[in-house]
Design an enzyme around this catalytic site. Structure first.
Site, PDB file in Angstrom:
ATOM      1  N   GLN A 125       1.331   2.567 -13.102  1.00 16.99           N
ATOM      2  CA  GLN A 125       0.468   1.718 -12.691  1.00 16.99           C
ATOM      3  C   GLN A 125      -0.983   2.653 -12.490  1.00 16.99           C
ATOM      4  O   GLN A 125      -2.027   2.055 -12.691  1.00 16.99           O
ATOM      5  CB  GLN A 125       0.524   0.665 -11.976  1.00 16.99           C
ATOM      6  N   ASP A 131       2.301  -5.084  -0.718  1.00 17.24           N
ATOM      7  CA  ASP A 131       2.899  -6.685  -1.313  1.00 17.24           C
ATOM      8  C   ASP A 131       3.370  -7.367  -0.181  1.00 17.24           C
ATOM      9  O   ASP A 131       3.675  -8.439  -0.308  1.00 17.24           O
ATOM     10  CB  ASP A 131       4.184  -6.193  -2.221  1.00 17.24           C
TER      11      ASP A 131
HETATM   12  O1  MRU Z   1       4.898  -3.899  -9.211  1.00 26.02           O
HETATM   13  P1  MRU Z   1       3.484  -4.087  -9.369  1.00 26.02           P
HETATM   14  O2  MRU Z   1       2.842  -3.517 -10.204  1.00 26.02           O
HETATM   15  O3  MRU Z   1       3.342  -5.327  -9.186  1.00 26.02           O
HETATM   16  O4  MRU Z   1       3.043  -3.213  -7.795  1.00 26.02           O
HETATM   17  C1  MRU Z   1       1.874  -3.563  -7.251  1.00 26.02           C
HETATM   18  C2  MRU Z   1       1.689  -2.547  -6.110  1.00 26.02           C
HETATM   19  O5  MRU Z   1       2.553  -2.183  -5.615  1.00 26.02           O
HETATM   20  C3  MRU Z   1       0.317  -2.872  -5.553  1.00 26.02           C
HETATM   21  O6  MRU Z   1      -0.282  -1.542  -5.088  1.00 26.02           O
HETATM   22  C4  MRU Z   1       0.243  -3.893  -4.445  1.00 26.02           C
HETATM   23  O7  MRU Z   1       0.823  -5.405  -5.184  1.00 26.02           O
HETATM   24  C5  MRU Z   1      -0.924  -4.290  -3.890  1.00 26.02           C
HETATM   25  S1  MRU Z   1      -1.879  -5.094  -4.912  1.00 26.02           S
HETATM   26  C6  MRU Z   1      -3.408  -5.527  -4.188  1.00 26.02           C
END
Ligand code: MRU
Length: 365
Positions: A202, A243
């Site tokens: 990501q 999260d």
């Molecule tokens: O698995 P993902 O891509 O949904 O994980 C996202 C993250 O860990 C982000 O850093 C987190 O959701 C914070 S979003 C503002």
């Protein structure tokens, strides 16, 4: 934020007034495509496959998924069925359950005939709330960057971030990136070390894409490079999203966040966590060994998708055939490793008292 000079949000209501359109994040950074989602099931699939991802955005998508379920059948049974189906898509981000609960609470005590309109009205409020919340996180976090810039006049402020807590993870601005965008727009010289964030990358595919689209200087680094850069004095501060933050200040975030926090502690580098109110799980006293951690498919680790010189995309295997893989999607950073929280209400210590100082209405009588 802007892509090719055009302002976008990650999610919006289509002209029909009931279905939604989202940016297909599975195609980024190679292609920019949007997809219409026209049912609760389609919203659930988009969350599960990570066409949309990031804690606030999956909450917003689920909220509209629930609206679409009610549009088909506004009965109590269907409300509960759709809530359960959408909530089960991803286990770690609390924003998902929070958003579903907000929409469900807005309709539960209403007659069926009023439920669809009430659900859509609440979902629209949640979207606007997320944009404003992230904007304020940006304003409150900006001060951290300004403080560092004041200590080293004329020099670049180097910020390290993990995963994507940018506008692609939210509706606009992002959480961890909002202060960075504001500092950059104000003319401060900021540079971002972007953790690639294996296994789904990501950082490399989303954070780098959105920073680059906005013109923010950045460099993608291997996840394992952060400790070395901190030792070398090349990182002024870390800032990540989350999260789920539990009542004591423990922080669940993308796998690898904990190791970055440990390296930051060892090198006296401030480690900040940016979060909206919707990410705090007041019902959980602590997060370590308590927050459910999503276990994702081994394929994410064993295969990689990328662009070939002719522009086409290809998926290749990268491991010895037959080797098993384990893929926990998140980890929990203990509150003691977090320098502070940046929220829409201001900054606070990563402690229960710190959180309650910003959200006094949560104080138990
Ligand atoms: O698995 P993902 O891509 O949904 O994980 C996202 C993250 O860990 C982000 O850093 C987190 O959701 C914070 S979003 C503002």
């Amino acid at each position: 934020m802007k892509i090719n000079g055009k302002a976008y949000r990650t999610i919006w209501l289509r002209e029909d007034g009931w279905s939604i359109e989202v940016i297909d994040q599975l195609k980024l950074p190679h292609r920019f495509e949007t997809k219409a989602l026209t049912s609760a099931e389609a919203c659930a699939a988009a969350i599960k496959t990570m066409m949309v991802r990031g804690a606030p955005l999956i909450g917003a998508t689920a909220a509209y998924g629930l609206c679409m379920a009610l549009r088909e059948d506004a009965s109590d049974e269907n409300l509960e069925r759709a809530c359960k189906m959408l909530a089960e898509t991803r286990p770690t981000a609390i924003n998902l359950r929070w958003a579903l609960n907000e929409v469900a609470s807005a309709v539960r005590n209403r007659p069926r005939t009023e439920r669809v309109a009430a659900a859509y009205a609440r979902a629209a409020e949640l979207i606007e709330d997320d944009v404003e919340t992230c904007r304020r996180i940006g304003e409150n976090g900006l001060k951290l960057i300004e403080e560092i810039a004041a200590r080293k006049p004329g020099a670049t402020v180097n910020v390290l971030t993990h995963c994507n807590a940018g506008w692609l993870a939210c509706v606009d601005w992002g959480t961890a990136t909002a202060p960075i965008y504001m500092a950059h727009d104000l003319g401060l010289t900021v540079h971002v070390w972007v953790d690639e964030t294996r296994p789904r990358n990501q950082g490399a595919s989303l954070t780098a894409f959105e920073l680059g689209s906005h013109g923010v200087p950045h460099t993608i680094i291997a996840d394992n490079a952060g400790g070395h850069l901190m030792q070398a004095g090349a990182v002024d501060m870390c800032i990540v999203g989350t999260d789920r933050v539990t009542a004591n200040g423990d922080v669940a975030n993308k796998i690898g966040t904990y190791l970055k926090a440990l390296a930051a502690k060892d090198n006296d580098v401030p480690f900040h966590v940016a979060l909206p109110h919707s990410t705090i799980d007041w019902t959980m006293p602590k997060g370590v060994n308590a927050i459910p951690i999503e276990e994702r498919s081994a394929d994410e680790l064993l295969r990689m998708t990328g662009r070939l010189p002719d522009g086409s995309l290809a998926t290749v295997e990268i491991a010895a055939p037959g080797s098993p893989a384990a893929n926990p999607g998140f980890d929990v950073t203990p509150a003691r490793l977090v320098t502070g929280f940046v929220t829409e209400r201001g900054r606070c210590a990563a402690t229960e008292e710190g959180l309650l100082s910003l959200y006094p209405e949560r104080r138990k009588a």
